[in-house]
Design a protein around this motif. Structure first.
Motif, PDB file in Angstrom:
ATOM      1  N   ILE A 152      -6.380  86.214  31.930  1.00  7.92           N
ATOM      2  CA  ILE A 152      -7.483  85.256  32.005  1.00  7.92           C
ATOM      3  C   ILE A 152      -7.454  84.507  33.331  1.00  7.92           C
ATOM      4  N   LEU A 153      -6.264  84.154  33.805  1.00  8.26           N
ATOM      5  CA  LEU A 153      -6.160  83.504  35.108  1.00  8.26           C
ATOM      6  C   LEU A 153      -6.667  84.412  36.220  1.00  8.26           C
ATOM      7  N   GLY A 154      -6.369  85.724  36.102  1.00  6.60           N
ATOM      8  CA  GLY A 154      -6.889  86.667  37.093  1.00  6.60           C
ATOM      9  C   GLY A 154      -8.409  86.738  37.081  1.00  6.60           C
ATOM     10  N   VAL A 155      -9.010  86.647  35.876  1.00  9.83           N
ATOM     11  CA  VAL A 155     -10.468  86.653  35.780  1.00  9.83           C
ATOM     12  C   VAL A 155     -11.049  85.400  36.434  1.00  9.83           C
ATOM     13  N   VAL A 156     -10.408  84.253  36.204  1.00  4.21           N
ATOM     14  CA  VAL A 156     -10.901  83.007  36.804  1.00  4.21           C
ATOM     15  C   VAL A 156     -10.840  83.084  38.326  1.00  4.21           C
ATOM     16  N   ARG A 157      -9.750  83.626  38.866  1.00  6.23           N
ATOM     17  CA  ARG A 157      -9.640  83.739  40.326  1.00  6.23           C
ATOM     18  C   ARG A 157     -10.700  84.683  40.875  1.00  6.23           C
ATOM     19  N   SER A 158     -10.955  85.781  40.185  1.00  5.04           N
ATOM     20  CA  SER A 158     -11.974  86.728  40.661  1.00  5.04           C
ATOM     21  C   SER A 158     -13.361  86.102  40.625  1.00  5.04           C
ATOM     22  N   LEU A 159     -13.656  85.364  39.559  1.00  2.00           N
ATOM     23  CA  LEU A 159     -14.960  84.718  39.477  1.00  2.00           C
ATOM     24  C   LEU A 159     -15.125  83.662  40.561  1.00  2.00           C
ATOM     25  N   LYS A 160     -14.034  82.981  40.861  1.00  2.00           N
ATOM     26  CA  LYS A 160     -14.103  81.968  41.915  1.00  2.00           C
ATOM     27  C   LYS A 160     -14.378  82.613  43.266  1.00  2.00           C
TER      28      LYS A 160
ATOM     29  N   LEU B 222     -16.852  84.731  28.879  1.00  5.07           N
ATOM     30  CA  LEU B 222     -15.792  85.170  27.969  1.00  5.07           C
ATOM     31  C   LEU B 222     -15.116  86.411  28.541  1.00  5.07           C
ATOM     32  N   PRO B 223     -13.849  86.314  28.925  1.00  6.65           N
ATOM     33  CA  PRO B 223     -13.127  87.507  29.380  1.00  6.65           C
ATOM     34  C   PRO B 223     -12.918  88.486  28.227  1.00  6.65           C
ATOM     35  N   MET B 224     -12.663  89.731  28.554  1.00  6.39           N
ATOM     36  CA  MET B 224     -12.436  90.741  27.535  1.00  6.39           C
ATOM     37  C   MET B 224     -11.160  90.455  26.746  1.00  6.39           C
ATOM     38  N   VAL B 225     -10.180  89.834  27.395  1.00  3.04           N
ATOM     39  CA  VAL B 225      -8.929  89.505  26.690  1.00  3.04           C
ATOM     40  C   VAL B 225      -9.201  88.491  25.585  1.00  3.04           C
ATOM     41  N   THR B 226     -10.120  87.579  25.807  1.00 11.24           N
ATOM     42  CA  THR B 226     -10.460  86.600  24.774  1.00 11.24           C
ATOM     43  C   THR B 226     -11.042  87.287  23.551  1.00 11.24           C
ATOM     44  N   LEU B 227     -11.898  88.271  23.752  1.00 15.74           N
ATOM     45  CA  LEU B 227     -12.467  89.003  22.620  1.00 15.74           C
ATOM     46  C   LEU B 227     -11.396  89.776  21.877  1.00 15.74           C
TER      47      LEU B 227
ATOM     48  N   PHE C 153     -18.030  77.990  32.970  1.00 12.65           N
ATOM     49  CA  PHE C 153     -16.821  77.675  32.223  1.00 12.65           C
ATOM     50  C   PHE C 153     -16.262  78.952  31.612  1.00 12.65           C
ATOM     51  N   VAL C 154     -15.000  79.241  31.912  1.00 11.27           N
ATOM     52  CA  VAL C 154     -14.293  80.379  31.338  1.00 11.27           C
ATOM     53  C   VAL C 154     -13.479  79.860  30.155  1.00 11.27           C
ATOM     54  N   LEU C 155     -13.746  80.359  28.953  1.00  8.49           N
ATOM     55  CA  LEU C 155     -13.127  79.832  27.740  1.00  8.49           C
ATOM     56  C   LEU C 155     -11.886  80.618  27.372  1.00  8.49           C
ATOM     57  N   ASP C 156     -10.824  79.864  27.091  1.00  3.60           N
ATOM     58  CA  ASP C 156      -9.619  80.468  26.539  1.00  3.60           C
ATOM     59  C   ASP C 156      -9.819  80.697  25.042  1.00  3.60           C
ATOM     60  N   THR C 157      -9.012  81.585  24.467  1.00  3.20           N
ATOM     61  CA  THR C 157      -9.191  81.926  23.056  1.00  3.20           C
ATOM     62  C   THR C 157      -8.943  80.736  22.152  1.00  3.20           C
ATOM     63  N   ASN C 158      -7.978  79.879  22.500  1.00  8.04           N
ATOM     64  CA  ASN C 158      -7.640  78.774  21.605  1.00  8.04           C
ATOM     65  C   ASN C 158      -8.785  77.771  21.486  1.00  8.04           C
TER      66      ASN C 158
ATOM     67  N   VAL D  40     -16.270  77.181  39.213  1.00  9.67           N
ATOM     68  CA  VAL D  40     -15.739  77.958  38.091  1.00  9.67           C
ATOM     69  C   VAL D  40     -14.555  77.192  37.511  1.00  9.67           C
ATOM     70  N   VAL D  41     -14.606  76.901  36.205  1.00  8.07           N
ATOM     71  CA  VAL D  41     -13.601  76.046  35.573  1.00  8.07           C
ATOM     72  C   VAL D  41     -13.048  76.761  34.350  1.00  8.07           C
ATOM     73  N   LEU D  42     -11.726  76.768  34.225  1.00  6.07           N
ATOM     74  CA  LEU D  42     -11.065  77.292  33.026  1.00  6.07           C
ATOM     75  C   LEU D  42     -10.955  76.175  31.988  1.00  6.07           C
ATOM     76  N   VAL D  43     -11.324  76.462  30.746  1.00  5.01           N
ATOM     77  CA  VAL D  43     -11.238  75.505  29.650  1.00  5.01           C
ATOM     78  C   VAL D  43     -10.223  76.045  28.645  1.00  5.01           C
ATOM     79  N   SER D  44      -9.159  75.290  28.417  1.00  4.83           N
ATOM     80  CA  SER D  44      -8.088  75.744  27.533  1.00  4.83           C
ATOM     81  C   SER D  44      -7.462  74.552  26.833  1.00  4.83           C
ATOM     82  N   LYS D  45      -7.034  74.765  25.588  1.00  5.56           N
ATOM     83  CA  LYS D  45      -6.286  73.753  24.849  1.00  5.56           C
ATOM     84  C   LYS D  45      -4.791  73.860  25.108  1.00  5.56           C
TER      85      LYS D  45
END
Length: 529
Positions: free
Chosen positions: A181-189, A99-104, A75-80, A197-202
């Protein structure tokens, strides 16, 4: 008594011994026999299918979910998500979190300030720091999420330690955080082709963009108490037509403290909860409240009819069945926590305020009334407000002023001077407080009204309810169909949270008001608009 002969071959299946024929077993030391050319030691046969199913069922009964087949999800977590629930890192059971670097970086940008979002960001940063400190291996291999004592989190935490060069459509700006973050999810996939690989976002738009790019995306569901608010506890239940025929056998009745009680036996006890209202309408109406459940026996207490003028509360009488239920809860000294949910015009604030005035000024049960609410504007914010705390809160308390005007006009015999004196007395016993200054306070013998509670998060609701000291009653009012706080839904609202968690507690009650009593214009507008 001679000892039995030792076994010559290993056992395959240990048969269960019924409890009624169990015999004491004597322990015998095993005798080792060396295998010869004629003897062959075979491995034990695997347990049959029934034994494997029994093992799975036993684990399920122990409260542990059986682990699904296949590799755990990533699970790739969005900041929200982290800013909405700072404990979300530990809510994904056996699955891994990335956790992508952009989230941090976004967490670092939101950590300053005294808002709830800033506090959550700081809490997430402290949790991440503790996890990294507890890790004794390189973080590239992942950090165990149960290192801090969160035993339910069996997965690992991964940070982005390298740059990903995944091509996104040219129409998406590369410098935007969401697109990174979308680019990170595609690369991980692409890197983990055999793993989900699933993106989790509010953020709804974020999930829409992810699905448009062919990337799986989900909302954060762990904060939702209920997926469907139609099954939310209403606090009342209609009795079947043949109730007395099924439950009248061996029924007991008595009077105590001015109330009539019935002890009935039957299937009702397994369908209701303590302090839930039951009613039977028809030839002879019956309105009662469940006060005790023991096995298949339930004790019902007949309600006081507040629709009759003789039981008026501060000059106010109930106009329907649900309002009478609500007044029974609001005036019950044994009920410390009351929640009222209803559409606009159902009388939530008026009933709560009338009951508070009656118990503060007449019966002297509470010393004063404290009113607060979430300051979430419907339109554009008007900026900072001058004055003291109560003067700043005055524009948010229009509903309180309107209901005080109605209650003050209820006594026509007092005259204009009498109503003015009553109004001054009322205002000396009502305090308007802001949510921002509630942390650390303790209210003793107060009548606390939390208005517009649907805009509060579960954490804020916990902060407010835990302010209650001895002799304090807390009343939460709201309409879960009118939520103005970002990232809050009907299923994740703090009001829905407390309704579901407090149901069945002997000192709390809930009523869902269904009929609007404001005016025929307001009722018609609520239906057609």
């Amino acid at each position: 008594m001679p000892l039995p002969k030792p076994p010559t071959k290993p056992a395959t299946i240990l048969a269960s011994i019924p409890a009624d024929v169990a015999q004491p077993i004597k322990l015998v030391a095993p005798v080792k026999t060396a295998p010869t050319a004629r003897t062959r030691v075979e491995p034990p046969a695997p347990p049959p299918q029934a034994a494997r199913l029994a093992l799975v069922e036993a684990k399920a009964r122990n409260g542990k979910k059986p682990r699904l087949a296949g590799p755990p999800k990533l699970f790739v977590l969005d900041t929200n998500v982290l800013m909405h629930d700072p404990t979300s890192l530990f809510r994904f059971e056996e699955h891994d979190v990335f956790l992508p670097m952009v989230t941090l970086e976004e967490l670092d940008g939101h950590k300053k300030g005294m808002s709830e979002v800033a506090r959550n960001a700081r809490q997430v940063s402290r949790s991440l720091d503790a996890l990294v400190a507890a890790c004794q291996t390189p973080i590239e291999g992942g950090i165990a999420l149960d290192a801090l004592g969160n035993n339910d989190a069996k997965g690992r935490l991964f940070f982005q330690t390298q740059a990903f060069a995944s091509a996104l459509p040219p129409s998406l700006p590369a410098g935007k955080a969401d697109n990174q973050i979308l680019g990170v999810v595609r690369s991980l996939k692409e890197m983990h082709a055999k793993r989900e690989v699933v993106l989790v976002s509010k953020d709804i738009n974020m999930r829409v963009k992810a699905r448009a790019l062919g990337l799986p995306a989900e909302d954060y569901y762990n904060d939702k108490v209920l997926e469907d608010t139609d099954i939310l506890y209403t606090g009342m239940q209609q009795l079947p037509a043949g109730f007395w025929e099924k439950h009248g056998k061996g029924m007991e009745s008595w009077q105590q403290g001015g109330f009539t009680y019935y002890r009935v036996q039957g299937p009702l006890a397994g369908e209701v909860m303590v302090n839930q209202f039951v009613y039977l309408e028809g030839g002879t109406p019956f309105y009662a409240q469940v006060k005790e459940i023991v096995g298949k026996t339930a004790v019902l207490r007949v309600l006081r009819d507040y629709m009759h003028a003789k039981n008026a509360v501060w000059g106010i009488t109930a106009r329907n069945r649900e309002q009478s239920f609500a007044l029974n809860l609001l005036l019950d000294p044994e009920c410390d926590f009351v929640t009222l949910i209803g559409q606009a015009g159902t009388g939530k604030t008026l009933l709560a305020l009338a009951a508070g005035l009656a118990q503060t000024l007449e019966s002297k049960r509470y010393s004063e009334i404290i009113v607060t609410r979430a300051t979430v504007p419907v339109g554009d914010d008007i900026g900072f407000l001058p004055g003291t705390e109560e003067e700043k809160m005055a524009p948010w308390m229009g509903a309180l002023e309107d209901n005080l005007e109605v209650l003050n006009k209820s006594d026509d015999a007092a005259g204009e001077w009498g109503r003015a004196a009553t109004n001054d007395l009322i205002r000396t016993r009502i305090r308007i407080k802001s949510l921002n200054f509630m942390r650390g306070r303790t209210f003793i013998s107060k009548y606390l009204i939390i208005d517009e509670a649907q805009n509060l998060t579960p954490k804020q609701m916990k902060t407010l309810i835990t302010r209650a000291g001895p002799g304090t009653k807390v009343v939460c009012l709201g309409n879960i169909a009118q939520i103005d706080t970002p990232y809050l839904t009907e299923g994740s609202s703090g009001l829905t949270f407390v309704v579901d968690r407090f149901k069945g507690w002997p000192h709390s009650g809930h009523v869902t008001l269904q009929r609007g009593e404001r005016s025929r214009l307001a009722d018609h507008a609520a239906e057609i608009l």
